[in-house]
Design an enzyme around this catalytic site. Structure first.
Site, PDB file in Angstrom:
ATOM      1  N   SER A  40       0.873  -1.180   0.000  1.00  0.00           N
ATOM      2  CA  SER A  40       0.000   0.000   0.000  1.00  0.00           C
ATOM      3  C   SER A  40       0.907   1.225   0.000  1.00  0.00           C
ATOM      4  CB  SER A  40      -0.956  -0.007   1.194  1.00  0.00           C
ATOM      5  OG  SER A  40      -0.330   0.362   2.389  1.00  0.00           O
ATOM      6  N   HIS A 144      -3.258  -5.713   2.270  1.00  0.00           N
ATOM      7  CA  HIS A 144      -2.386  -6.786   2.764  1.00  0.00           C
ATOM      8  C   HIS A 144      -3.049  -8.154   2.832  1.00  0.00           C
ATOM      9  CE1 HIS A 144       0.277  -3.536   4.886  1.00  0.00           C
ATOM     10  NE2 HIS A 144       0.432  -3.574   3.578  1.00  0.00           N
ATOM     11  N   GLN A 152      -6.679  -1.171   7.320  1.00  0.00           N
ATOM     12  CA  GLN A 152      -5.548  -2.054   6.978  1.00  0.00           C
ATOM     13  C   GLN A 152      -4.933  -2.768   8.182  1.00  0.00           C
ATOM     14  OE1 GLN A 152      -2.492  -0.795   3.910  1.00  0.00           O
ATOM     15  NE2 GLN A 152      -1.204  -0.708   5.724  1.00  0.00           N
ATOM     16  N   GLU A 153      -4.796  -2.056   9.322  1.00  0.00           N
ATOM     17  CA  GLU A 153      -4.093  -2.671  10.464  1.00  0.00           C
ATOM     18  C   GLU A 153      -4.739  -2.286  11.788  1.00  0.00           C
ATOM     19  OE1 GLU A 153       0.066  -1.462  10.133  1.00  0.00           O
ATOM     20  OE2 GLU A 153      -0.065  -1.724   7.961  1.00  0.00           O
ATOM     21  N   GLU A 194       1.669  -9.169   6.738  1.00  0.00           N
ATOM     22  CA  GLU A 194       2.500  -8.851   7.905  1.00  0.00           C
ATOM     23  C   GLU A 194       2.255  -9.813   9.066  1.00  0.00           C
ATOM     24  OE1 GLU A 194       1.945  -4.697   8.832  1.00  0.00           O
ATOM     25  OE2 GLU A 194       2.862  -4.042   6.956  1.00  0.00           O
ATOM     26  N   ASP A 230      -3.753   1.496  11.585  1.00  0.00           N
ATOM     27  CA  ASP A 230      -3.327   2.119  10.342  1.00  0.00           C
ATOM     28  C   ASP A 230      -4.510   1.990   9.387  1.00  0.00           C
ATOM     29  OD1 ASP A 230      -2.276   3.126   8.051  1.00  0.00           O
ATOM     30  OD2 ASP A 230      -0.652   1.664   7.846  1.00  0.00           O
ATOM     31  N   GLU A 271      -2.853   6.004  12.252  1.00  0.00           N
ATOM     32  CA  GLU A 271      -2.014   6.314  11.094  1.00  0.00           C
ATOM     33  C   GLU A 271      -2.891   6.474   9.844  1.00  0.00           C
ATOM     34  OE1 GLU A 271       1.268   3.563  10.717  1.00  0.00           O
ATOM     35  OE2 GLU A 271       1.150   3.651   8.529  1.00  0.00           O
ATOM     36  N   ASP A 298       1.836   8.553   7.245  1.00  0.00           N
ATOM     37  CA  ASP A 298       2.692   7.605   6.517  1.00  0.00           C
ATOM     38  C   ASP A 298       2.673   8.006   5.041  1.00  0.00           C
ATOM     39  OD1 ASP A 298       3.866   5.436   5.242  1.00  0.00           O
ATOM     40  OD2 ASP A 298       2.291   4.016   5.750  1.00  0.00           O
ATOM     41  N   LYS A 323      10.074   5.347   7.136  1.00  0.00           N
ATOM     42  CA  LYS A 323      10.410   4.146   6.370  1.00  0.00           C
ATOM     43  C   LYS A 323      11.562   4.533   5.449  1.00  0.00           C
ATOM     44  CE  LYS A 323       5.675   2.244   5.999  1.00  0.00           C
ATOM     45  NZ  LYS A 323       4.430   2.319   5.170  1.00  0.00           N
ATOM     46  N   HIS A 351       8.585  -1.007   9.499  1.00  0.00           N
ATOM     47  CA  HIS A 351       8.819  -2.004   8.455  1.00  0.00           C
ATOM     48  C   HIS A 351       7.927  -1.738   7.242  1.00  0.00           C
ATOM     49  CE1 HIS A 351       5.260  -4.780   9.932  1.00  0.00           C
ATOM     50  NE2 HIS A 351       4.901  -3.528   9.841  1.00  0.00           N
ATOM     51  N   ARG A 352       8.014  -2.572   6.225  1.00  0.00           N
ATOM     52  CA  ARG A 352       7.080  -2.600   5.102  1.00  0.00           C
ATOM     53  C   ARG A 352       6.367  -3.945   5.105  1.00  0.00           C
ATOM     54  NH1 ARG A 352       7.543   1.983   1.806  1.00  0.00           N
ATOM     55  NH2 ARG A 352       5.369   1.347   1.476  1.00  0.00           N
ATOM     56  N   SER A 353       5.323  -4.046   4.307  1.00  0.00           N
ATOM     57  CA  SER A 353       4.610  -5.335   4.262  1.00  0.00           C
ATOM     58  C   SER A 353       5.476  -6.429   3.641  1.00  0.00           C
ATOM     59  CB  SER A 353       3.281  -5.188   3.534  1.00  0.00           C
ATOM     60  OG  SER A 353       3.457  -4.564   2.277  1.00  0.00           O
ATOM     61  N   LYS A 374       6.955   0.039  14.436  1.00  0.00           N
ATOM     62  CA  LYS A 374       5.916  -0.808  13.861  1.00  0.00           C
ATOM     63  C   LYS A 374       6.621  -1.890  13.066  1.00  0.00           C
ATOM     64  CE  LYS A 374       2.909   0.391  10.569  1.00  0.00           C
ATOM     65  NZ  LYS A 374       1.758   0.859   9.787  1.00  0.00           N
TER      66      LYS A 374
END
Ligand code: PGA
Ligand code: ZN
Length: 396
Positions: A40, A144, A152-153, A194, A230, A271, A298, A323, A351-353, A374
């Site tokens: 994303s 994801h 998303q999270e 993730e 997020d 986020e 982000d 990031k 991190h990234r996915s 994260k």
């Protein structure tokens, strides 16, 4: 002095090729770094090129500017050479994936030469002494996972944990508790990119489960575990509205919805609640949010000082996600962190996915005294960072 830069294709956690860099120095230093990859991704991120192309281009134009030319410990020199070799604003020539892998490898080679841990090299003698609290992705969907939550999270935030180690295990326990709640209710759930549970439930159901799981683990462990989100709002936003499956919310409704969630669930972290171009909406939400809630940009900021500058001017958000691969080098990431700290914005390292076993972000978060990191909850590419944090804490 850097004597050799090697680049190769390795696997990331999604099974896609990514760039790994190795740097050797005259004095026997060695460092290795690997680029992560987003799904994303923000519209304004630096450009990732296909790994083969990024490697070929970096070998052609960047490696000759490094080998025999620059000291690994001269991070600004290394990163400036990468920018100079690339010649664009967004690393679209050598790829932000080649750039970030080389940048991180240089930092690790420099730390190796010094015989110091990476966080010590990056943070220096006067770094803070606090450790970041890990935000643990325990339920997720969006880009994801297919057919899961729209947000998303859903992130466990063990803000009361007495140590990093306690926080890491608390998040794992919340993840396990969520798994049990889903199983008890007969809801099948795969895992997203993730490692978060990706059940086919609506977002309201996910809030209810998060509330239950975090409360129950907090009761068991005896410290506060909040939670956060997020939203990845830019992924939901299209043609002037936020799309949650068949339901839509206007920008005003989205703002009210998020402000309501912050109040109802006492969210400690939110986020990208809104689209990546909505500075005014971010400013209004930050104004309305509880003081203890981090409103984090982000896709809004993409670790970019120019975009953060604009956020600072308009009061948009009070936190920035960091990031390194969004902007291409550690120097750029540090500049964004410094600008954030000078203006009262909290940096949250992420991190990234798509990830590898690289642990640079764990050291970066400790080096800059970030309040949160994260980096997932379970899965080898996530635990690589979490276990590194445990080691850093134990040996500090
Ligand atoms: P990404 O997602 O790595 O797929 O961009 C992570 C995030 O949005 O924070
Ligand atoms: Zn995000």
């Amino acid at each position: 002095l850097i004597t050799e830069v090697r680049l190769r294709r390795i696997l990331d956690s999604r099974g896609n090729p990514t760039v790994e860099a190795e740097i050797r120095t005259e004095s026997g230093g060695f460092g290795r770094g690997a680029a992560p990859s987003g799904a994303s991704t923000g519209e304004y991120e630096a450009i990732e090129r296909p790994a083969e192309e990024a490697i070929a281009k970096a070998r052609e134009v960047a490696v000759p500017r490094l080998e025999g030319q620059i000291y690994a410990g001269d991070q600004r020199g290394v990163d400036g050479a990468l920018r100079g070799a690339d010649g664009t604003d967004d690393f679209s020539e050598i790829g932000a994936n080649s750039a970030v892998a080389i940048s991180m490898a240089a930092a690790k080679a420099a730390a190796d030469v010094l015989g110091a841990p990476l966080y010590q090299h990056l943070g220096g003698a006067f770094r803070g002494r606090d450790f970041p609290t890990p935000l643990g992705n325990v339920i997720g969907g969006g880009e994801h996972a297919a057919d899961a939550t729209h947000i998303q999270e859903f992130l466990a935030a063990p803000v009361g944990a007495p140590s990093v180690s306690d926080a890491v295990f608390a998040n794992a326990q919340v993840h396990a508790e969520v798994g049990e709640i889903l199983a008890d209710r007969g809801i099948p759930a795969a895992k997203g990119d993730e490692g978060a549970w990706a059940p086919s439930i609506d977002d309201g159901g996910a809030f209810e489960i998060m509330d239950e799981a975090t409360s129950s683990v907090a009761d068991d462990l005896g410290f506060e575990i909040g939670f956060g989100l997020d939203v990845a709002g830019a992924e939901l936003y299209e043609d002037g509205a936020y799309h949650y499956g068949d339901d839509t919310r206007s920008p005003d409704e989205q703002l009210d919805y998020i402000a309501g969630l912050i109040a109802d669930y006492d969210l400690v972290y939110v986020e990208d609640p809104l689209d990546e171009d909505d500075y005014d909406g971010f400013a209004e939400l930050t104004e309305r949010a509880d003081d203890r809630t981090l409103v984090c940009g982000d896709d809004l900021f993409v670790t970019n000082t120019e975009r953060l500058e604009r956020g600072i001017e308009s009061g948009a958000a009070n936190s920035i996600l960091i990031k390194p691969n969004q902007i291409g080098t550690l120097t750029d990431a540090f500049d964004a962190i410094e600008l954030a700290l000078r203006n009262g914005y909290d940096p949250v390292v992420s991190h990234r996915s798509g990830e590898t076993e690289d642990t640079t972000i764990a050291h970066l978060a400790v080096a800059v005294d970030a309040p949160f990191i994260k980096t997932g909850t379970v899965g080898g590419e996530r635990t690589a960072k979490l276990n590194e944090l445990i080691r850093i804490e134990a040996n500090a």
